[in-house]
Design an enzyme around this catalytic site. Structure first.
Site, PDB file in Angstrom:
ATOM      1  N   ASP A  11       4.426 -89.520  -4.485  1.00 15.14           N
ATOM      2  CA  ASP A  11       4.849 -90.651  -3.666  1.00 15.14           C
ATOM      3  C   ASP A  11       6.368 -90.656  -3.713  1.00 15.14           C
ATOM      4  O   ASP A  11       6.967 -90.935  -4.746  1.00 15.14           O
ATOM      5  CB  ASP A  11       4.265 -91.944  -4.253  1.00 15.14           C
ATOM      6  CG  ASP A  11       4.747 -93.193  -3.524  1.00 15.14           C
ATOM      7  OD1 ASP A  11       5.642 -93.076  -2.659  1.00 15.14           O
ATOM      8  OD2 ASP A  11       4.230 -94.283  -3.828  1.00 15.14           O
ATOM      9  N   TYR A 229       5.190 -98.238 -16.695  1.00 17.47           N
ATOM     10  CA  TYR A 229       4.611 -98.130 -15.366  1.00 17.47           C
ATOM     11  C   TYR A 229       5.649 -97.721 -14.333  1.00 17.47           C
ATOM     12  O   TYR A 229       6.662 -98.376 -14.172  1.00 17.47           O
ATOM     13  CB  TYR A 229       3.985 -99.462 -14.956  1.00 17.47           C
ATOM     14  CG  TYR A 229       3.419 -99.426 -13.557  1.00 17.47           C
ATOM     15  CD1 TYR A 229       2.432 -98.516 -13.230  1.00 17.47           C
ATOM     16  CD2 TYR A 229       3.870-100.299 -12.581  1.00 17.47           C
ATOM     17  CE1 TYR A 229       1.911 -98.464 -11.956  1.00 17.47           C
ATOM     18  CE2 TYR A 229       3.349-100.264 -11.306  1.00 17.47           C
ATOM     19  CZ  TYR A 229       2.368 -99.342 -10.999  1.00 17.47           C
ATOM     20  OH  TYR A 229       1.847 -99.300  -9.735  1.00 17.47           O
ATOM     21  N   LYS A 232       1.293 -95.458  -9.419  1.00 16.07           N
ATOM     22  CA  LYS A 232      -0.081 -95.037  -9.702  1.00 16.07           C
ATOM     23  C   LYS A 232      -0.176 -93.520  -9.749  1.00 16.07           C
ATOM     24  O   LYS A 232       0.529 -92.819  -9.053  1.00 16.07           O
ATOM     25  CB  LYS A 232      -1.030 -95.536  -8.609  1.00 16.07           C
ATOM     26  CG  LYS A 232      -1.497 -96.958  -8.757  1.00 16.07           C
ATOM     27  CD  LYS A 232      -1.967 -97.307 -10.128  1.00 16.07           C
ATOM     28  CE  LYS A 232      -3.187 -96.533 -10.584  1.00 16.07           C
ATOM     29  NZ  LYS A 232      -3.441 -96.727 -12.017  1.00 16.07           N
TER      30      LYS A 232
HETATM   31  C1  F6R Z   1       1.519 -98.989  -5.698  1.00 16.27           C
HETATM   32  C2  F6R Z   1       0.523-100.030  -5.854  1.00 16.27           C
HETATM   33  C3  F6R Z   1       0.840-101.356  -5.298  1.00 16.27           C
HETATM   34  C4  F6R Z   1       2.025-102.023  -5.948  1.00 16.27           C
HETATM   35  C5  F6R Z   1       2.273-103.432  -5.366  1.00 16.27           C
HETATM   36  C6  F6R Z   1       3.499-104.082  -5.951  1.00 16.27           C
HETATM   37  O1  F6R Z   1       0.969 -97.721  -5.780  1.00 16.27           O
HETATM   38  O2  F6R Z   1      -0.479 -99.829  -6.423  1.00 16.27           O
HETATM   39  O3  F6R Z   1      -0.294-102.170  -5.416  1.00 16.27           O
HETATM   40  O4  F6R Z   1       1.851-102.101  -7.324  1.00 16.27           O
HETATM   41  O5  F6R Z   1       2.423-103.333  -3.965  1.00 16.27           O
HETATM   42  O6  F6R Z   1       4.596-103.254  -5.751  1.00 16.27           O
HETATM   43  P1  F6R Z   1       6.096-103.698  -6.069  1.00 16.27           P
HETATM   44  O7  F6R Z   1       6.106-104.158  -7.509  1.00 16.27           O
HETATM   45  O8  F6R Z   1       6.874-102.454  -5.855  1.00 16.27           O
HETATM   46  O9  F6R Z   1       6.438-104.793  -5.121  1.00 16.27           O
HETATM   47 MG    MG Z   2       4.069 -96.183  -3.501  1.00 14.31          MG
HETATM   48 MG    MG Z   3       0.073 -93.812  -3.960  1.00 16.97          MG
END
Ligand code: F6R
Ligand code: MG
Ligand code: MG
Length: 383
Positions: A11, A229, A232
């Site tokens: 990503d 973290y 993902k």
């Molecule tokens: C990314 C994922 C999303 C993010 C969520 C919050 O792969 O799983 O669910 O964790 O959109 O993202 P931030 O903290 O970047 O706003």
């Molecule tokens: Mg992403």
């Molecule tokens: Mg992804």
């Protein structure tokens, strides 16, 4: 002819948010791999996306973990990151955890599924790529494909598959691998892989040495690599099919059941996995539900004849419908388990902060309270 199939993904920027890959990144990656193809570094390639993950599928003759191939993937991700930065895409370069490439992308952020094998007279392969979940999400379907006779008729009726398969299972916390035989050690296999956050099927091998490897799954866990973290560890897998291996239809059959996986919304929720065609390879609802694409190819001396977008098919409509129904059901749990992952499995949590804030407000109850009262330590109890 020995061919290596390498599927390397990262990503390097989402559009919009964490939902999918911008077409300009795909274009840039194609340009980079086309150049490598023209130079003869790779035989063929296909670039696609699984949600917000850029997927580089490459064929070559250099074997697995090859520095030139991994270097090519790394450089391609870097070029795509530049475009992502220009467009101010979300989380530009997020999976490139290290500044300097040292010969192998394993442990540096990108996910890798790779296998080398002698290309058969006819060689069908299926590549799977999922977003908003973890490598262990493939445990259940891989078990069904290679070990469950209720899924794979060939295990019973094809003499070349009747002996079963070998599973290589990785403990992703300790970084160690074990080989287990199916059907002989089926219950041991299940005892491990039923805990997909820790024990992950990494390879499946045919017991026939002439066939060799049957499946490879990425097992990088970004959160553990980075020590915190980062994003993902959305998984990828490659499966060979037919003629001594499960038929294409046996490989796809497990995905008619949208099983529950972890990794949706903030890497911290259980949601059902939804098999989708490339046109729906985007994570929208609650940053999910986790999506899975399956692309089929025939190999012709390393050339990728395809893709066939295998989930672009009404045979998977019902799975998608069930996945939507289960998503509704799970969402109604809001912040409660089992929708929310357990504290140890969540990618991040405010729990320690909340516990710290409330630490002096807990009151003793029951026998403990009576003891404290008698000792004159308490002025107020709940009993
Ligand atoms: C990314 C994922 C999303 C993010 C969520 C919050 O792969 O799983 O669910 O964790 O959109 O993202 P931030 O903290 O970047 O706003
Ligand atoms: Mg992403
Ligand atoms: Mg992804």
């Amino acid at each position: 002819m020995k061919i290596t199939v390498s599927l390397i993904k990262a990503d390097v920027g989402g559009w919009p948010g964490h939902s999918r890959v911008h077409p300009k990144l795909i274009e840039k990656a194609r340009e980079s791999l086309e150049e490598a193809k023209n130079k003869g570094i790779i035989i063929d390639y296909y670039v696609f996306n699984a949600g917000d993950d850029l997927q580089l599928l490459m064929t070559h003759t250099k074997g697995v973990d090859n520095p030139e191939i991994h270097g090519l993937a790394w450089e391609t991700f870097k070029k795509a990151t530049e475009v992502a930065k220009e467009l101010k895409l979300y989380g530009a370069g997020q999976d490139l955890l290290s500044e300097a490439f040292s010969g192998n992308v394993r442990g540096m952020g990108p996910g890798v599924a790779e296998m080398e094998f002698e290309e058969r007279k006819s060689e069908p392969i299926i590549v799977f790529a999922a977003d908003k979940t973890e490598p262990g999400a493939f445990n259940l379907p891989m078990f069904k494909i290679f070990a469950d006779p209720f899924n794979t008729a060939g295990l019973i009726i094809d003499p070349t598959m009747h002996q079963g398969f070998k599973f290589h299972v990785m403990d992703v916390y300790e970084g160690k691998l074990i080989e287990l035989n199916s059907p002989e050690e089926m219950y041991d296999i299940l005892a491990l892989i039923g805990q997909p956050g820790r024990y992950v099927i990494k390879y499946v091998y045919s017991k026939n040495p002439e066939i060799g490897i049957a499946a490879a799954i990425s097992t990088e866990r970004l959160n553990l690599i980075a020590g915190k973290y980062i994003g993902k560890d959305d998984p990828v897998a490659i499966v060979r099919a037919q003629h001594g291996l499960p038929a294409l239809g046996e490989v796809l059959e497990p995905f008619t059941f949208p099983h529950m996986v972890s990794g949706a919304m903030r890497g911290s929720h259980h949601m059902p996995i939804m098999p989708v065609p490339l046109k729906y390879s985007q994570c929208t609802r609650f940053d999910g539900p986790p999506r899975l694409v399956a692309l089929g190819f025939q190999l012709a001396n390393g050339k990728l004849i395809g893709p066939a977008d295998l989930f672009d098919d009404p045979a998977f409509d019902r799975a998608r419908k069930i996945a939507n129904e289960i998503s509704d059901y799970m969402r109604r749990h809001g912040p409660f388990e089992p929708h929310r992952l357990s504290a140890e499995e969540m990618e991040y949590t405010t729990l320690p902060m909340v516990l710290k804030k409330l630490k002096d407000r807990w009151k003793k109850i029951g026998a403990e309270a009576k003891k404290a009262w008698a000792a004159g330590e308490l002025t107020d109890t709940h009993d």
